[in-house]
Motif scaffolding. Structure first.
Motif, PDB file in Angstrom:
ATOM      1  N   ALA A  95       0.826  -1.200   0.000  1.00  0.00           N
ATOM      2  CA  ALA A  95       0.000   0.000   0.000  1.00  0.00           C
ATOM      3  C   ALA A  95       0.865   1.256   0.000  1.00  0.00           C
ATOM      4  O   ALA A  95       0.613   2.209  -0.760  1.00  0.00           O
ATOM      5  N   VAL A  96       1.893   1.293   0.835  1.00  0.00           N
ATOM      6  CA  VAL A  96       2.755   2.472   0.924  1.00  0.00           C
ATOM      7  C   VAL A  96       3.527   2.678  -0.369  1.00  0.00           C
ATOM      8  O   VAL A  96       3.625   3.801  -0.890  1.00  0.00           O
ATOM      9  N   LYS A  97       4.070   1.606  -0.917  1.00  0.00           N
ATOM     10  CA  LYS A  97       4.856   1.731  -2.149  1.00  0.00           C
ATOM     11  C   LYS A  97       3.990   2.163  -3.328  1.00  0.00           C
ATOM     12  O   LYS A  97       4.478   2.771  -4.284  1.00  0.00           O
ATOM     13  N   ALA A  98       2.682   1.855  -3.252  1.00  0.00           N
ATOM     14  CA  ALA A  98       1.753   2.273  -4.310  1.00  0.00           C
ATOM     15  C   ALA A  98       1.166   3.652  -4.040  1.00  0.00           C
ATOM     16  O   ALA A  98       0.369   4.161  -4.842  1.00  0.00           O
ATOM     17  N   GLY A  99       1.536   4.268  -2.904  1.00  0.00           N
ATOM     18  CA  GLY A  99       0.997   5.564  -2.555  1.00  0.00           C
ATOM     19  C   GLY A  99      -0.410   5.508  -2.021  1.00  0.00           C
ATOM     20  O   GLY A  99      -1.122   6.513  -2.006  1.00  0.00           O
ATOM     21  N   LYS A 100      -0.836   4.328  -1.537  1.00  0.00           N
ATOM     22  CA  LYS A 100      -2.199   4.144  -1.049  1.00  0.00           C
ATOM     23  C   LYS A 100      -2.245   3.712   0.423  1.00  0.00           C
ATOM     24  O   LYS A 100      -3.263   3.232   0.893  1.00  0.00           O
ATOM     25  N   GLY A 101      -1.136   3.898   1.116  1.00  0.00           N
ATOM     26  CA  GLY A 101      -1.091   3.529   2.517  1.00  0.00           C
ATOM     27  C   GLY A 101      -1.640   4.640   3.402  1.00  0.00           C
ATOM     28  O   GLY A 101      -2.087   5.681   2.912  1.00  0.00           O
ATOM     29  N   PRO A 102      -1.602   4.453   4.699  1.00  0.00           N
ATOM     30  CA  PRO A 102      -2.078   5.480   5.624  1.00  0.00           C
ATOM     31  C   PRO A 102      -1.118   6.653   5.671  1.00  0.00           C
ATOM     32  O   PRO A 102       0.048   6.534   5.279  1.00  0.00           O
ATOM     33  N   ASP A 103      -1.594   7.773   6.152  1.00  0.00           N
ATOM     34  CA  ASP A 103      -0.715   8.906   6.415  1.00  0.00           C
ATOM     35  C   ASP A 103      -0.060   8.765   7.778  1.00  0.00           C
ATOM     36  O   ASP A 103       1.068   9.220   7.993  1.00  0.00           O
ATOM     37  N   VAL A 104      -0.777   8.141   8.704  1.00  0.00           N
ATOM     38  CA  VAL A 104      -0.265   7.881  10.047  1.00  0.00           C
ATOM     39  C   VAL A 104      -0.787   6.520  10.486  1.00  0.00           C
ATOM     40  O   VAL A 104      -1.891   6.117  10.102  1.00  0.00           O
ATOM     41  N   ALA A 105       0.011   5.796  11.242  1.00  0.00           N
ATOM     42  CA  ALA A 105      -0.383   4.464  11.709  1.00  0.00           C
ATOM     43  C   ALA A 105       0.218   4.225  13.084  1.00  0.00           C
ATOM     44  O   ALA A 105       1.101   4.963  13.527  1.00  0.00           O
ATOM     45  N   VAL A 106      -0.278   3.193  13.728  1.00  0.00           N
ATOM     46  CA  VAL A 106       0.269   2.775  15.021  1.00  0.00           C
ATOM     47  C   VAL A 106       0.788   1.357  14.875  1.00  0.00           C
ATOM     48  O   VAL A 106       0.157   0.510  14.236  1.00  0.00           O
ATOM     49  N   ALA A 107       1.953   1.087  15.457  1.00  0.00           N
ATOM     50  CA  ALA A 107       2.528  -0.258  15.439  1.00  0.00           C
ATOM     51  C   ALA A 107       3.107  -0.561  16.804  1.00  0.00           C
ATOM     52  O   ALA A 107       3.362   0.340  17.613  1.00  0.00           O
ATOM     53  N   HIS A 108       3.330  -1.843  17.060  1.00  0.00           N
ATOM     54  CA  HIS A 108       3.990  -2.254  18.290  1.00  0.00           C
ATOM     55  C   HIS A 108       5.481  -1.965  18.209  1.00  0.00           C
ATOM     56  O   HIS A 108       6.052  -1.830  17.112  1.00  0.00           O
ATOM     57  N   GLY A 109       6.105  -1.877  19.367  1.00  0.00           N
ATOM     58  CA  GLY A 109       7.506  -1.510  19.429  1.00  0.00           C
ATOM     59  C   GLY A 109       8.440  -2.427  18.678  1.00  0.00           C
ATOM     60  O   GLY A 109       9.498  -2.003  18.215  1.00  0.00           O
ATOM     61  N   ASP A 110       8.070  -3.709  18.533  1.00  0.00           N
ATOM     62  CA  ASP A 110       8.949  -4.634  17.827  1.00  0.00           C
ATOM     63  C   ASP A 110       8.674  -4.673  16.326  1.00  0.00           C
ATOM     64  O   ASP A 110       9.260  -5.485  15.610  1.00  0.00           O
ATOM     65  N   ASP A 111       7.806  -3.787  15.826  1.00  0.00           N
ATOM     66  CA  ASP A 111       7.538  -3.712  14.393  1.00  0.00           C
ATOM     67  C   ASP A 111       8.094  -2.452  13.745  1.00  0.00           C
ATOM     68  O   ASP A 111       8.281  -2.409  12.526  1.00  0.00           O
ATOM     69  N   VAL A 112       8.346  -1.415  14.537  1.00  0.00           N
ATOM     70  CA  VAL A 112       8.737  -0.125  13.971  1.00  0.00           C
ATOM     71  C   VAL A 112      10.011  -0.233  13.150  1.00  0.00           C
ATOM     72  O   VAL A 112      10.097   0.267  12.019  1.00  0.00           O
ATOM     73  N   ALA A 113      11.038  -0.898  13.689  1.00  0.00           N
ATOM     74  CA  ALA A 113      12.311  -1.001  12.972  1.00  0.00           C
ATOM     75  C   ALA A 113      12.157  -1.768  11.664  1.00  0.00           C
ATOM     76  O   ALA A 113      12.826  -1.452  10.673  1.00  0.00           O
ATOM     77  N   THR A 114      11.284  -2.756  11.641  1.00  0.00           N
ATOM     78  CA  THR A 114      11.052  -3.512  10.415  1.00  0.00           C
ATOM     79  C   THR A 114      10.447  -2.615   9.345  1.00  0.00           C
ATOM     80  O   THR A 114      10.895  -2.604   8.189  1.00  0.00           O
ATOM     81  N   TYR A 115       9.438  -1.839   9.715  1.00  0.00           N
ATOM     82  CA  TYR A 115       8.831  -0.912   8.761  1.00  0.00           C
ATOM     83  C   TYR A 115       9.855   0.115   8.276  1.00  0.00           C
ATOM     84  O   TYR A 115       9.893   0.469   7.096  1.00  0.00           O
ATOM     85  N   ALA A 116      10.692   0.602   9.192  1.00  0.00           N
ATOM     86  CA  ALA A 116      11.705   1.592   8.822  1.00  0.00           C
ATOM     87  C   ALA A 116      12.707   0.999   7.838  1.00  0.00           C
ATOM     88  O   ALA A 116      13.071   1.635   6.840  1.00  0.00           O
ATOM     89  N   ALA A 117      13.158  -0.211   8.109  1.00  0.00           N
ATOM     90  CA  ALA A 117      14.133  -0.867   7.231  1.00  0.00           C
ATOM     91  C   ALA A 117      13.552  -1.150   5.855  1.00  0.00           C
ATOM     92  O   ALA A 117      14.294  -1.217   4.862  1.00  0.00           O
ATOM     93  N   GLN A 118      12.248  -1.299   5.769  1.00  0.00           N
ATOM     94  CA  GLN A 118      11.585  -1.537   4.488  1.00  0.00           C
ATOM     95  C   GLN A 118      11.337  -0.242   3.717  1.00  0.00           C
ATOM     96  O   GLN A 118      10.819  -0.275   2.601  1.00  0.00           O
ATOM     97  N   GLY A 119      11.710   0.885   4.299  1.00  0.00           N
ATOM     98  CA  GLY A 119      11.516   2.162   3.626  1.00  0.00           C
ATOM     99  C   GLY A 119      10.098   2.678   3.678  1.00  0.00           C
ATOM    100  O   GLY A 119       9.714   3.536   2.878  1.00  0.00           O
ATOM    101  N   LEU A 120       9.314   2.204   4.629  1.00  0.00           N
ATOM    102  CA  LEU A 120       7.894   2.559   4.680  1.00  0.00           C
ATOM    103  C   LEU A 120       7.609   3.785   5.539  1.00  0.00           C
ATOM    104  O   LEU A 120       6.494   4.310   5.509  1.00  0.00           O
ATOM    105  N   LEU A 121       8.614   4.233   6.299  1.00  0.00           N
ATOM    106  CA  LEU A 121       8.382   5.310   7.267  1.00  0.00           C
ATOM    107  C   LEU A 121       9.211   6.547   6.954  1.00  0.00           C
ATOM    108  O   LEU A 121      10.311   6.458   6.396  1.00  0.00           O
ATOM    109  N   LEU A 122       8.681   7.694   7.334  1.00  0.00           N
ATOM    110  CA  LEU A 122       9.431   8.932   7.290  1.00  0.00           C
ATOM    111  C   LEU A 122      10.203   9.086   8.594  1.00  0.00           C
ATOM    112  O   LEU A 122       9.680   8.786   9.669  1.00  0.00           O
TER     113      LEU A 122
END
Length: 436
Positions: A95-122
């Motif tokens: 969704a994020v790579k297609a420009g259709k993801g959320p503008d803001v989201a909530v994740a658990h502490g053990d997921d944030v780094a994974t999303y960041a490493a995937q390039g999904l977060l600002l």
């Protein structure tokens, strides 16, 4: 995992300068530069908010918080998009790579780094700064859980520590003082022995994430151990501390203080049914309506090891790096996050504690929710989820070890050694995948 979170009234007009620097690994082409904000005063925007609160938390999240925010902000419309946590994780990358993801989201502490490493977060350092936040505004160590490669990607939202739940009627029936709850190993084991003499198995231990894994991890830290080394490149939970922790749990079964092969949720159900006296469980159980018929209390988990420690989960706000991300939407999302944190005093109705110190430390919170006090008191020594890309596959091996030891398939040492070997393989795979 079962979830909950929110905040209180402190609406502050803060300048919101939102840096849209792209995350380190494989950016999806989000906008660059600084976004000027303030209490967002740009053109009217609709922002999508993805979260995993689909159950009992939803009535608190939407009508009491999101709807109120929308009423107070004429140029921002927050669209709540709830889904199961697992579905959120699956849908987010595409969704994020297609420009259709959320503008803001909530994740658990053990997921944030994974999303960041995937390039999904600002990266959110400039957001954090412009909102006036620092690590001191949250429980110790919590801000770090939202970081990756020395950059900040998350802002804390909630915490959910473990505690000790007590059925006071069971203690009374066994001639124990229901007002004297054990706080250390000696008093805890003494209570279990007296309960056993009265025909009661005082603590039912299980081999599942809820709550066996959380109890093991609390004990591991209490005995001075840790799950991984400092760089999260090697699993260390088979240390002497880990063996002591798991042996303690296994001995509860061997000595007859707990039945063998307790089913998932069997321990909390036994507490409610009056079959056991103690249950290590999360703050979310304070909202369990089945407790209404009980004489119960909650307190800090007893200190079985050499130091105080307790497991806690956490959730964090994230700003998404959608392809073509609108900088106005990100600025509006920052305003939303600050307002939600400031207005989270009633989030405990969902079974979670606000992460904001200013909200949590307000005496009115405990006056309104007195059952929360022992959980609040534990936060100075709480340990949060390990933050590293892909870490959840490695931490899942801990549950396997706990289950194998409690069911008698392996000794504590053998179960932990085998799990660590598997975890180390997974950590190496993660390093190869995410370029660590």
């Amino acid at each position: 995992m079962k979830k909950r979170s929110a905040r209180r009234i402190l609406a502050a007009a803060v300048a919101v300068g939102v840096g849209l620097a792209l995350s380190a690994c494989g950016s999806s082409g989000g906008a660059g530069g600084e976004v000027a904000g303030g209490d967002y005063s740009g053109p009217k925007v609709t922002i999508n908010f993805w979260n995993g609160w689909t159950g009992g938390a939803a009535p608190v999240l939407v009508p009491r918080l999101v709807d109120k925010f929308n009423t107070e902000h004429k140029n921002i419309v927050v669209k709540d998009v709830p889904m199961e946590w697992a579905d959120l994780a699956k849908k987010m990358p595409l969704a994020v790579k297609a420009g259709k993801g959320p503008d803001v989201a909530v994740a658990h502490g053990d997921d944030v780094a994974t999303y960041a490493a995937q390039g999904l977060l600002l990266k959110s350092e400039s957001i954090v700064k412009s909102l006036g936040y620092s690590a001191d505004d949250f429980p110790e160590g919590l801000m770090k859980a939202g970081s990756y490669q020395d950059a900040q990607y998350g802002i804390p939202w909630s915490v959910t520590p473990l505690g000790l739940y007590v059925n006071k009627d069971v203690l009374k029936a066994a001639s124990l003082d229901p007002e004297t709850v054990p706080t250390d190993k000696a008093s805890y084991m003494d209570a279990l022995a007296k309960l056993k003499a009265a025909g009661v198995q005082g603590e039912w231990v299980d081999g599942y994430v809820f709550t066996g894994t959380f109890e093991f991890e609390s004990l591991l830290w209490q005995f001075g151990g840790d799950l991984f080394d400092k760089n999260v490149s090697k699993a260390t939970f088979n240390s002497d501390a880990g063996v002591q922790a798991l042996t303690h749990m296994v001995d509860l079964v061997k000595q007859g203080y707990s039945p063998a092969n307790v089913a998932q949720d069997g321990n909390i159900n036994a507490l409610i049914a009056g079959k056991t006296a103690f249950n290590w469980n999360g703050v979310w159980q304070t909202t369990n309506t089945a407790f209404d018929k009980l004489q119960w209390t909650a307190t800090a988990v007893p200190q079985i090891g050499t130091e105080k420690a307790v497991w806690s989960s956490s959730t964090h706000w994230m700003f998404m790096n959608n392809k073509g991300q609108d900088k106005n939407k990100t600025a509006a999302a920052a305003t939303f996050v600050k307002w939600m944190n400031d207005n989270s005093a009633d989030w405990p109705q969902t079974g979670e504690l606000p992460a904001s110190n200013s909200v949590r430390d307000d005496p009115a919170l405990v006056q309104k929710y007195p059952n929360l006090k022992p959980f609040l008191d534990e936060l100075p020594y709480a340990h949060y989820e390990t933050s590293a890309p892909g870490i959840t596959n490695a931490t899942a091996t801990v549950t396997v070890a706990v289950n194998e030891a409690l069911t008698g398939k392996k000794s504590p040492k053998e179960a932990l050694d085998d799990a660590v070997a598997k975890a180390n393989t997974l950590l190496k795979q993660n390093a190869d995948t995410y370029g660590e």
